[in-house]
Design a protein around this motif. Structure first.
Motif, PDB file in Angstrom:
ATOM      1  N   GLN A   1       0.827  -1.218   0.000  1.00 51.95           N
ATOM      2  CA  GLN A   1       0.000   0.000   0.000  1.00 51.95           C
ATOM      3  C   GLN A   1       0.864   1.273   0.000  1.00 51.95           C
ATOM      4  N   ARG A   2       2.132   1.104   0.376  1.00 51.14           N
ATOM      5  CA  ARG A   2       2.951   2.295   0.668  1.00 51.14           C
ATOM      6  C   ARG A   2       3.164   3.219  -0.531  1.00 51.14           C
ATOM      7  N   LEU A   3       3.493   2.628  -1.685  1.00 50.52           N
ATOM      8  CA  LEU A   3       3.820   3.438  -2.857  1.00 50.52           C
ATOM      9  C   LEU A   3       2.634   4.322  -3.264  1.00 50.52           C
ATOM     10  N   GLY A   4       1.450   3.716  -3.313  1.00 51.06           N
ATOM     11  CA  GLY A   4       0.246   4.462  -3.707  1.00 51.06           C
ATOM     12  C   GLY A   4      -0.074   5.565  -2.714  1.00 51.06           C
TER      13      GLY A   4
ATOM     14  N   SER B   1      13.408   0.214   6.950  1.00 51.07           N
ATOM     15  CA  SER B   1      14.807   0.590   6.739  1.00 51.07           C
ATOM     16  C   SER B   1      14.886   1.915   5.988  1.00 51.07           C
ATOM     17  N   GLU B   2      16.013   2.607   6.199  1.00 49.32           N
ATOM     18  CA  GLU B   2      16.256   3.883   5.504  1.00 49.32           C
ATOM     19  C   GLU B   2      16.154   3.701   3.999  1.00 49.32           C
ATOM     20  N   GLU B   3      16.740   2.590   3.510  1.00 50.87           N
ATOM     21  CA  GLU B   3      16.784   2.352   2.057  1.00 50.87           C
ATOM     22  C   GLU B   3      15.365   2.299   1.487  1.00 50.87           C
ATOM     23  N   ILE B   4      14.498   1.564   2.157  1.00 48.83           N
ATOM     24  CA  ILE B   4      13.120   1.420   1.652  1.00 48.83           C
ATOM     25  C   ILE B   4      12.388   2.760   1.726  1.00 48.83           C
ATOM     26  N   LEU B   5      12.622   3.473   2.810  1.00 51.96           N
ATOM     27  CA  LEU B   5      11.983   4.782   2.992  1.00 51.96           C
ATOM     28  C   LEU B   5      12.421   5.756   1.882  1.00 51.96           C
TER      29      LEU B   5
END
Ligand SMILES: C[S@@+](CC[C@H](N)C(=O)[O-])C[C@H]1O[C@@H](n2cnc3c(N)ncnc32)[C@H](O)[C@@H]1O
Length: 186
Positions: free
Chosen positions: A123-126, A154-158
């Motif tokens: 859901q995060r990207l949308g 994680s920072e990378e994903i954020l």
């Protein structure tokens, strides 16, 4: 511990309202410093929870400013409504931002504190896309996140999420495994 914000038990909502101000005190203080509000901004508190941050933000806005508190949880949004019942320059939005008709270029500052790691990965990207659409061209998004998986993110994903929306990051503050990031259009 299961975090059910949408249909919280009374015990969970009560515990959370007591826990947030204590746990978040230093981070909210640092966030307010970084925000450097002049009072006339339009601010979105995305996932406003029990309204601890909202209460601090409203104190830093003049009548020209406007705070919008948005949450999926009616129970938590009602807590903010109660806390800010005397303020006229606040509005409350209940539900999924992807289904709301918020005009683009609405907000000078968007705050997302301890929310993203509670959102399901798919859901995060949308959601981040819909949030970023409401940011003014020179606006900034501030994120406080708990950075240790599996509960945290994680920072990378954020960074990947926000960089994908054309936003670049700057770390504002870090304490142990929690950090404040500022994102703006690259
Ligand atoms: C851990 S609380 C953080 C609350 C607040 N931002 C703070 O600093 O204390 C997470 C909040 O995000 C809300 N939330 C989770 N997913 C959401 C979504 N997709 N849209 C809006 N709010 C959401 C929850 O209902 C909950 O109130």
């Amino acid at each position: 511990m299961a975090f059910n914000f949408k249909n919280p038990s009374k015990l969970f909502a009560w515990f959370y309202s007591l826990f947030c101000p204590v746990y978040g005190r230093t981070l909210y203080k640092e966030l307010l410093k970084a925000l450097d509000l002049n009072g006339s901004e339009s601010v979105l508190d995305f996932g406003s929870g029990a309204g601890i941050l909202a209460k601090k933000i409203i104190k830093n806005l003049s009548n020209d400013g406007k705070l919008t508190c948005l949450d999926l949880s009616e129970a938590f949004l009602n807590k903010v409504r109660k806390k800010l019942r005397k303020n006229t320059n606040v509005n409350f939005l209940l539900g999924d931002i992807r289904e709301m008709d918020i005009p683009s270029d609405s907000f000078d500052k968007i705050l997302i504190t301890w929310v993203i790691h509670h959102i399901e990965e798919e859901q995060r990207l949308g959601l981040v896309g819909s949030i970023a659409d409401t940011l003014k061209a020179d606006g900034k998004i501030y994120v406080i996140e708990y950075l240790t998986p599996p509960h945290g993110i994680s920072e990378e994903i954020l960074f990947e999420l926000f960089n994908g929306m054309g936003l670049s990051e700057r770390m504002v503050y870090q304490r142990k495994n929690t950090a404040i990031f500022e994102f703006r259009r690259a």
